[in-house]
Design an enzyme around this catalytic site. Structure first.
Site, short mmCIF file in Angstrom:
data_model
loop_
_atom_site.label_atom_id
_atom_site.label_comp_id
_atom_site.label_asym_id
_atom_site.label_seq_id
_atom_site.Cartn_x
_atom_site.Cartn_y
_atom_site.Cartn_z
CB CYS A 114 -0.95 0.00 1.18
SG CYS A 114 -2.15 -1.33 1.09
CG HIS A 250 -3.08 3.87 1.60
ND1 HIS A 250 -3.53 3.41 0.39
CD2 HIS A 250 -3.17 2.83 2.47
CE1 HIS A 250 -3.89 2.15 0.51
NE2 HIS A 250 -3.68 1.77 1.76
CG ASN A 280 -6.58 -0.48 0.93
OD1 ASN A 280 -5.83 -0.08 0.04
ND2 ASN A 280 -6.15 -0.90 2.10
O1 UT7 Z 1 -3.87 -0.50 3.33
C1 UT7 Z 1 -3.01 -1.28 4.08
C2 UT7 Z 1 -3.15 -1.00 5.51
N1 UT7 Z 1 -4.40 -1.51 6.00
C3 UT7 Z 1 -5.13 -0.77 6.79
O2 UT7 Z 1 -4.80 0.36 7.02
C4 UT7 Z 1 -6.33 -1.40 7.45
C5 UT7 Z 1 -6.30 -1.06 8.89
N2 UT7 Z 1 -7.40 -1.59 9.66
C6 UT7 Z 1 -8.69 -1.25 9.50
O3 UT7 Z 1 -9.05 -0.51 8.61
C7 UT7 Z 1 -9.68 -1.75 10.52
O4 UT7 Z 1 -8.96 -2.40 11.55
C8 UT7 Z 1 -10.74 -2.70 9.96
C9 UT7 Z 1 -11.75 -1.94 9.11
C10 UT7 Z 1 -10.08 -3.80 9.16
C11 UT7 Z 1 -11.55 -3.35 11.10
O5 UT7 Z 1 -12.08 -2.40 11.98
P1 UT7 Z 1 -11.87 -2.54 13.56
O6 UT7 Z 1 -12.64 -1.46 14.17
O7 UT7 Z 1 -10.39 -2.56 13.83
O8 UT7 Z 1 -12.56 -3.90 13.87
P2 UT7 Z 1 -11.94 -5.26 14.49
O9 UT7 Z 1 -10.99 -5.87 13.53
O10 UT7 Z 1 -11.43 -4.97 15.86
O11 UT7 Z 1 -13.23 -6.16 14.56
C12 UT7 Z 1 -14.36 -5.80 15.34
C13 UT7 Z 1 -15.44 -6.86 15.16
C14 UT7 Z 1 -14.93 -8.29 15.31
O12 UT7 Z 1 -15.87 -9.01 16.02
P3 UT7 Z 1 -15.67 -9.32 17.60
O13 UT7 Z 1 -14.38 -10.10 17.67
O14 UT7 Z 1 -15.60 -7.98 18.25
O15 UT7 Z 1 -16.88 -10.12 17.92
C15 UT7 Z 1 -14.88 -8.80 13.90
O16 UT7 Z 1 -15.03 -10.18 13.82
O17 UT7 Z 1 -16.01 -6.78 13.84
C16 UT7 Z 1 -16.04 -8.09 13.26
N3 UT7 Z 1 -15.94 -7.96 11.81
C17 UT7 Z 1 -17.03 -7.78 11.03
N4 UT7 Z 1 -18.33 -7.68 11.30
C18 UT7 Z 1 -19.17 -7.47 10.26
C19 UT7 Z 1 -14.85 -7.98 11.04
N5 UT7 Z 1 -15.18 -7.81 9.75
C20 UT7 Z 1 -16.52 -7.68 9.72
C21 UT7 Z 1 -17.44 -7.46 8.67
N6 UT7 Z 1 -18.74 -7.37 9.00
N7 UT7 Z 1 -17.08 -7.34 7.37
#
Ligand code: UT7
Length: 323
Positions: A114, A250, A280
């Site tokens: 990225c 980005h 992304n």
């Molecule tokens: O470009 C390269 C660099 N990449 C990035 O910059 C990405 C960086 N990270 C992010 O953008 C965010 O961390 C995400 C959008 C990927 C996730 O957001 P988050 O607020 O960090 O959520 P999380 O990973 O802590 O997950 C929260 C909950 C989890 O459930 P539990 O464990 O709390 O029950 C996940 O299983 O959300 C759940 N979850 C979803 N729920 C519905 C994960 N993906 C989904 C989904 N739909 N698609």
């Protein structure tokens, strides 16, 4: 007097197929609402089955050349940032070179996931400043839809396909921050964080693999490292956040974009945001945002821009430039 790498053309290309968040509700336990609120993404483009990264890149390159009023004959080098090249080799850049009908000069790919476009811009700038090229096409192009695990809701809803391109041209400047062109760059990587974001396959492991990400861990690194690298690039140019007209970040997550702007002390009015429409697109996201930002009338000649990106590696960096 000092040589500067000045942007003289910009363009982009997005595949025809637009996929709204609601599509994922049919096959995964996810909602449009979750994707919007956690990432800011509303839709993304996916390449057609027979459309490859070099196809997208060539279309973006043609748009940038047209914007510059130049042809492929005027270009000395192509630097293409991608992690999703058509083939293991040759480089996607040489395929673009052939598709443009360019038979001189040289072309190569840069792979920093990225952060790829920031690395490509910095390398293209070095080619110009060292006298190895006068005009360079710098492209970011990706087909991340090809490395998604469609059963993994935590990654497959986040990425999209696309390409953006700039034409950089050597021009004389005064050697001050008032010059147009690239003013300073900052590149970083730290391979200790490999497991946070990677593809679990590759040539040497004899598979294609799928993208794996510990999103919340990457998030934790992102805001801090992005704000810092942007500040370092600005400092090297003798500038501060107060001088910035546009952050062109980005486009991974609106919350990362907002957090970084806040840390830099800048309001969202000074940020070009396209994540809602593109998702992304990895190395393509910054040149896409530059091109769309110009089309929208946001980015104008003379504006001070800082771009910043982070991704797999971890690799991250920033470029300060005057448009
Ligand atoms: O470009 C390269 C660099 N990449 C990035 O910059 C990405 C960086 N990270 C992010 O953008 C965010 O961390 C995400 C959008 C990927 C996730 O957001 P988050 O607020 O960090 O959520 P999380 O990973 O802590 O997950 C929260 C909950 C989890 O459930 P539990 O464990 O709390 O029950 C996940 O299983 O959300 C759940 N979850 C979803 N729920 C519905 C994960 N993906 C989904 C989904 N739909 N698609």
């Amino acid at each position: 007097m000092a040589g500067r790498s000045v942007v003289v053309g910009v363009g982009h290309y997005l595949p025809e197929r637009v996929v709204p968040n609601s599509e994922f509700e049919k096959t995964l336990e996810t909602t449009d609402e979750w994707i919007r609120t956690r990432s800011g993404i509303e839709r993304r483009h996916f390449a057609a089955e027979d459309e490859t990264t070099s196809d997208l890149a060539t279309k973006a390159a043609k748009a940038a050349l047209a914007d510059a009023g130049l042809t492929a004959d005027d270009i000395d080098a192509i630097v293409l940032a991608t992690s999703t090249a058509d083939l293991t080799f040759p480089s996607a850049a040489t395929m673009v070179q052939a598709q443009l009908g360019m038979t001189k000069g040289f072309a190569f790919d840069v792979q920093a996931v990225c952060a790829g476009f920031v690395f490509a811009l910095s390398n293209a700038n070095a080619l110009i400043l060292s006298g190895q090229a006068k005009r360079v096409l710098v492209i970011g192009a990706e087909t991340f839809s090809r490395i998604m695990d469609w059963t993994d809701r935590s990654t497959c809803v986040l990425f999209g396909d696309g390409a953006g391109a700039l034409v950089l041209e050597e021009q004389e400047g005064q050697g001050t921050a008032d010059d147009r062109g690239i003013l300073a760059t900052d590149l970083n990587s730290d391979g200790r964080y490999k497991d946070l974001l990677y593809v679990d396959g590759g040539v040497s492991t004899q598979s294609t693999g799928h993208l794996r990400m510990q999103g919340n861990q990457v998030f934790r690194h992102a805001v801090e490292k992005l704000a810092r690298t942007a500040e370092v690039a600005l400092e090297r140019a003798g500038l501060t956040g107060d001088d910035v007209d546009w952050i062109v970040p980005h486009q991974a997550n609106i919350r990362i974009i907002q957090g970084t702007a806040k840390k830099m002390g800048l309001p969202m009015e000074n940020v070009v945001v396209t994540v809602q429409d593109h998702g992304n697109t990895s190395a393509a996201s910054i040149p896409l945002a530059l091109s769309v930002g110009k089309q929208r009338g946001q980015i104008k000649r003379g504006d001070l821009i800082v771009t910043e990106a982070i991704g797999g590696g971890l690799a991250w960096g920033a470029v300060a430039l005057r448009w």
